[in-house]
Design a protein around this motif. Sequence first.
Motif, PDB file in Angstrom:
ATOM      1  N   GLY A  67      -8.219   9.669  31.307  1.00 15.16           N
ATOM      2  CA  GLY A  67      -7.023   8.890  31.024  1.00 15.16           C
ATOM      3  C   GLY A  67      -5.946   9.073  32.070  1.00 15.16           C
ATOM      4  N   ALA A  68      -5.741  10.315  32.502  1.00 16.19           N
ATOM      5  CA  ALA A  68      -4.754  10.576  33.551  1.00 16.19           C
ATOM      6  C   ALA A  68      -5.154   9.877  34.845  1.00 16.19           C
ATOM      7  CB  ALA A  68      -4.603  12.080  33.758  1.00 16.19           C
ATOM      8  N   ALA A  69      -6.442   9.937  35.169  1.00 22.70           N
ATOM      9  CA  ALA A  69      -6.929   9.284  36.386  1.00 22.70           C
ATOM     10  C   ALA A  69      -6.774   7.771  36.309  1.00 22.70           C
ATOM     11  CB  ALA A  69      -8.392   9.657  36.618  1.00 22.70           C
ATOM     12  N   ASN A  70      -6.834   7.228  35.106  1.00 23.87           N
ATOM     13  CA  ASN A  70      -6.721   5.778  34.926  1.00 23.87           C
ATOM     14  C   ASN A  70      -5.282   5.314  34.706  1.00 23.87           C
ATOM     15  OD1 ASN A  70      -9.492   5.310  35.207  1.00 23.87           O
ATOM     16  ND2 ASN A  70      -9.876   5.746  33.042  1.00 23.87           N
ATOM     17  N   GLY A  71      -4.331   6.246  34.804  1.00 21.19           N
ATOM     18  CA  GLY A  71      -2.927   5.869  34.752  1.00 21.19           C
ATOM     19  C   GLY A  71      -2.337   5.696  33.378  1.00 21.19           C
ATOM     20  N   LEU A  72      -2.919   6.330  32.352  1.00 20.26           N
ATOM     21  CA  LEU A  72      -2.313   6.251  31.027  1.00 20.26           C
ATOM     22  C   LEU A  72      -0.930   6.881  31.054  1.00 20.26           C
ATOM     23  CD1 LEU A  72      -5.137   7.122  28.433  1.00 20.26           C
ATOM     24  CD2 LEU A  72      -4.288   4.882  29.114  1.00 20.26           C
ATOM     25  N   SER A  73       0.002   6.299  30.312  1.00 17.13           N
ATOM     26  CA  SER A  73       1.366   6.821  30.257  1.00 17.13           C
ATOM     27  C   SER A  73       1.397   8.158  29.539  1.00 17.13           C
ATOM     28  CB  SER A  73       2.270   5.833  29.518  1.00 17.13           C
ATOM     29  OG  SER A  73       1.928   5.804  28.136  1.00 17.13           O
ATOM     30  N   PRO A  74       2.451   8.956  29.755  1.00 21.99           N
ATOM     31  CA  PRO A  74       2.569  10.215  29.013  1.00 21.99           C
ATOM     32  C   PRO A  74       2.505  10.028  27.500  1.00 21.99           C
ATOM     33  CG  PRO A  74       4.108  10.202  30.835  1.00 21.99           C
ATOM     34  CD  PRO A  74       3.504   8.828  30.776  1.00 21.99           C
ATOM     35  N   ALA A  75       3.112   8.953  27.004  1.00 25.84           N
ATOM     36  CA  ALA A  75       3.071   8.704  25.559  1.00 25.84           C
ATOM     37  C   ALA A  75       1.647   8.441  25.082  1.00 25.84           C
ATOM     38  CB  ALA A  75       3.966   7.525  25.200  1.00 25.84           C
ATOM     39  N   MET A  76       0.887   7.663  25.861  1.00 25.69           N
ATOM     40  CA  MET A  76      -0.499   7.379  25.486  1.00 25.69           C
ATOM     41  C   MET A  76      -1.366   8.630  25.589  1.00 25.69           C
ATOM     42  SD  MET A  76      -0.651   4.259  24.513  1.00 25.69           S
ATOM     43  CE  MET A  76      -2.374   3.765  24.621  1.00 25.69           C
ATOM     44  N   LEU A  77      -1.121   9.446  26.595  1.00 19.42           N
ATOM     45  CA  LEU A  77      -1.875  10.695  26.721  1.00 19.42           C
ATOM     46  C   LEU A  77      -1.564  11.624  25.551  1.00 19.42           C
ATOM     47  CD1 LEU A  77      -1.604  11.372  30.555  1.00 19.42           C
ATOM     48  CD2 LEU A  77      -3.692  10.793  29.280  1.00 19.42           C
ATOM     49  N   ASP A  78      -0.303  11.600  25.095  1.00 17.52           N
ATOM     50  CA  ASP A  78       0.063  12.438  23.947  1.00 17.52           C
ATOM     51  C   ASP A  78      -0.665  11.961  22.693  1.00 17.52           C
ATOM     52  OD1 ASP A  78       1.781  14.457  22.534  1.00 17.52           O
ATOM     53  OD2 ASP A  78       2.562  12.644  21.570  1.00 17.52           O
ATOM     54  N   ARG A  79      -0.781  10.655  22.533  1.00 15.53           N
ATOM     55  CA  ARG A  79      -1.532  10.114  21.388  1.00 15.53           C
ATOM     56  C   ARG A  79      -2.999  10.536  21.447  1.00 15.53           C
ATOM     57  NH1 ARG A  79      -0.118   4.078  19.372  1.00 15.53           N
ATOM     58  NH2 ARG A  79       2.088   4.360  18.916  1.00 15.53           N
ATOM     59  N   THR A 264       7.955  10.082  20.630  1.00 10.64           N
ATOM     60  CA  THR A 264       8.397   8.732  20.990  1.00 10.64           C
ATOM     61  C   THR A 264       7.280   7.701  20.920  1.00 10.64           C
ATOM     62  OG1 THR A 264       7.968   9.145  23.342  1.00 10.64           O
ATOM     63  CG2 THR A 264      10.178   9.642  22.516  1.00 10.64           C
ATOM     64  N   GLY A 265       6.022   8.148  20.931  1.00 14.75           N
ATOM     65  CA  GLY A 265       4.908   7.211  21.037  1.00 14.75           C
ATOM     66  C   GLY A 265       4.293   6.787  19.724  1.00 14.75           C
ATOM     67  N   ILE A 266       4.908   7.132  18.593  1.00 13.72           N
ATOM     68  CA  ILE A 266       4.325   6.733  17.308  1.00 13.72           C
ATOM     69  C   ILE A 266       5.040   5.502  16.766  1.00 13.72           C
ATOM     70  CG2 ILE A 266       3.656   9.111  16.823  1.00 13.72           C
ATOM     71  CD1 ILE A 266       5.908   9.226  14.742  1.00 13.72           C
ATOM     72  N   CYS A 267       4.369   4.793  15.876  1.00 11.73           N
ATOM     73  CA  CYS A 267       4.918   3.519  15.411  1.00 11.73           C
ATOM     74  C   CYS A 267       6.144   3.707  14.534  1.00 11.73           C
ATOM     75  CB  CYS A 267       3.855   2.704  14.673  1.00 11.73           C
ATOM     76  SG  CYS A 267       3.261   3.445  13.141  1.00 11.73           S
ATOM     77  N   GLY A 268       6.389   4.911  14.015  1.00 10.34           N
ATOM     78  CA  GLY A 268       7.567   5.160  13.203  1.00 10.34           C
ATOM     79  C   GLY A 268       8.786   5.575  13.994  1.00 10.34           C
ATOM     80  N   ALA A 269       8.683   5.639  15.322  1.00 10.93           N
ATOM     81  CA  ALA A 269       9.824   6.044  16.141  1.00 10.93           C
ATOM     82  C   ALA A 269      10.923   4.986  16.105  1.00 10.93           C
ATOM     83  CB  ALA A 269       9.383   6.279  17.584  1.00 10.93           C
ATOM     84  N   MET A 270      12.166   5.440  16.042  1.00  7.34           N
ATOM     85  CA  MET A 270      13.304   4.524  16.118  1.00  7.34           C
ATOM     86  C   MET A 270      13.356   3.876  17.496  1.00  7.34           C
ATOM     87  SD  MET A 270      17.396   5.408  15.755  1.00  7.34           S
ATOM     88  CE  MET A 270      17.340   6.681  17.019  1.00  7.34           C
ATOM     89  N   GLU A 271      13.588   2.566  17.538  1.00  3.54           N
ATOM     90  CA  GLU A 271      13.721   1.860  18.801  1.00  3.54           C
ATOM     91  C   GLU A 271      15.119   1.288  19.003  1.00  3.54           C
ATOM     92  OE1 GLU A 271      11.518   2.580  20.676  1.00  3.54           O
ATOM     93  OE2 GLU A 271       9.485   2.213  19.989  1.00  3.54           O
ATOM     94  N   THR A 272      15.889   1.145  17.914  1.00  3.26           N
ATOM     95  CA  THR A 272      17.268   0.657  18.028  1.00  3.26           C
ATOM     96  C   THR A 272      18.171   1.476  17.113  1.00  3.26           C
ATOM     97  OG1 THR A 272      16.601  -1.608  18.551  1.00  3.26           O
ATOM     98  CG2 THR A 272      18.832  -1.299  17.720  1.00  3.26           C
ATOM     99  N   LEU A 273      19.269   1.962  17.692  1.00  2.00           N
ATOM    100  CA  LEU A 273      20.293   2.675  16.938  1.00  2.00           C
ATOM    101  C   LEU A 273      21.486   1.740  16.760  1.00  2.00           C
ATOM    102  CD1 LEU A 273      21.518   5.313  15.738  1.00  2.00           C
ATOM    103  CD2 LEU A 273      22.297   5.850  18.074  1.00  2.00           C
ATOM    104  N   LEU A 322       8.082   2.828  22.614  1.00  2.00           N
ATOM    105  CA  LEU A 322       7.088   3.890  22.494  1.00  2.00           C
ATOM    106  C   LEU A 322       7.235   4.922  23.613  1.00  2.00           C
ATOM    107  CD1 LEU A 322       3.963   1.795  21.426  1.00  2.00           C
ATOM    108  CD2 LEU A 322       5.502   3.122  19.955  1.00  2.00           C
ATOM    109  N   GLU A 323       8.450   5.090  24.094  1.00  2.00           N
ATOM    110  CA  GLU A 323       8.782   6.125  25.065  1.00  2.00           C
ATOM    111  C   GLU A 323      10.267   6.444  24.921  1.00  2.00           C
ATOM    112  OE1 GLU A 323       8.669   4.876  29.220  1.00  2.00           O
ATOM    113  OE2 GLU A 323       8.154   2.846  28.541  1.00  2.00           O
ATOM    114  N   ALA A 324      10.779   7.320  25.773  1.00  2.00           N
ATOM    115  CA  ALA A 324      12.147   7.814  25.604  1.00  2.00           C
ATOM    116  C   ALA A 324      13.168   6.801  26.116  1.00  2.00           C
ATOM    117  CB  ALA A 324      12.305   9.151  26.303  1.00  2.00           C
ATOM    118  N   ILE A 325      13.171   5.635  25.514  1.00  2.00           N
ATOM    119  CA  ILE A 325      14.148   4.577  25.783  1.00  2.00           C
ATOM    120  C   ILE A 325      14.628   4.071  24.426  1.00  2.00           C
ATOM    121  CG2 ILE A 325      14.585   2.347  26.871  1.00  2.00           C
ATOM    122  CD1 ILE A 325      12.163   2.848  28.661  1.00  2.00           C
TER     123      ILE A 325
END
Length: 425
Positions: A67-79, A264-273, A322-325
């Motif tokens: 996955g790292a070699a294929n460029g998966l994002s940190p959030a996807m690698l954490d999943r 940050t990578g789970i579907c329950g993460a807040m995306e708007t405050l 699904l990341e720190a944004i």
Amino acid sequence: MSDQLSSSAQSVTEMVEGLARAARVAQRQLAQMDAPAKEQALKFAADALRSAEAEILAANAQDIVNGAANGLSPAMLDRLKLTPERLAGVADAVAQVASLTDPVGQVIDETARPNGMVLQRVRVPVGVIGIIYESRPNVTADAAALCVRSGNATILRGGSEAVHSNRAIHAALVKGLTRGGVPADAVQLMPTQDRAAVGAMLAAAGLIDMIVPRGGKSLVARVQADARVPVLAHLDGINHTFVHAAADADMAKAIALNAKMRRTGICGAMETLLIDATYPDPHGLVEPLLAAGCELRGDARACAIDPRIAPASDEDWDTEYLEAILSVAVVDGLDAALAHIAAHASGHTDAIVTANQAVADRFLGEVDSAIVMHNASSQFADGGEFGLGAEIGIATGRLHARGPVALEGLTTYKWLVRGSGQVRP
């Protein structure tokens, strides 16, 4: 070349149809197993996962490298990543499902008609369920456990990024389940990563009874657009937390930080405050998020809170990062918060932080999402946290099941009519 492609697609379709027919036979056998037998089989499966820890973690390590070699994002690698602790949690979730009350055979309601007939609605399995998922190898175990406990056969099609992990987990599960008397074909893992297999599953009306997709937006959108089989799914997790003027400041800080940054990578993460314009300490609310490394994008009033908040685009309000944004908007009270959520939410999970019970009650009553929370982090949007055991996914539609889908959501019902010779005039 076109003939070869056509032949390949046909062979994949035939393979999927063969898996589905075998699953149908196994499901009929599984349906005859009583609750204690299914419970014991799932406990054997949990034990088999624990015993196979070395093999599963080694397989997962290979997936992480790939996955790292294929460029998966940190959030996807954490999943994707399994640790001994996470794998123990996967096994514990299977054991927890084993201990839950079996829904099959439960009487939903009973009515005696004036003519003496007695009618019951009784829970029964859906049948054969196809699970199409990405990244998270724990889904292999969660889905298998929930389907077996609810009397359903399942065909699992995981993503290529987790192929080694899924195969190792599936092998351990089948070893434990068959020890307990569950037919091996009741839990099948798609033996190919050919994308045509997904299309064949979606087209298998009459062979597969329901599809549950778990993954990114493109996967779920494709499933919902192309399926000729009923689909149980959510597309986005655009989740809001509204900090009302009457919110406790310490509570609001803790909930906002946890809702976004715990994972940050789970579907329950807040995306708007959403921050009430009269909330007394907006800077104290955003500072912990900025300090934790979260990028904030806001409307004009939000940008005025801190110079580190960048202007948001129109697309930001409809984005599942699904990341720190995080998107931040300042709103004029409850009505404006409700209007923003109605315009931009995905119907997944939305929360309010307030000490005003009347305001909270309005929010809980008027927000039309599968999960609506008061004074709690949206990261609790999870079947395990709801006491349902492992979940098969979150459903945001309005039919059949909504929110975390666990055992009850994997059943339908049939009518049982008991008469004493009645004929209709």
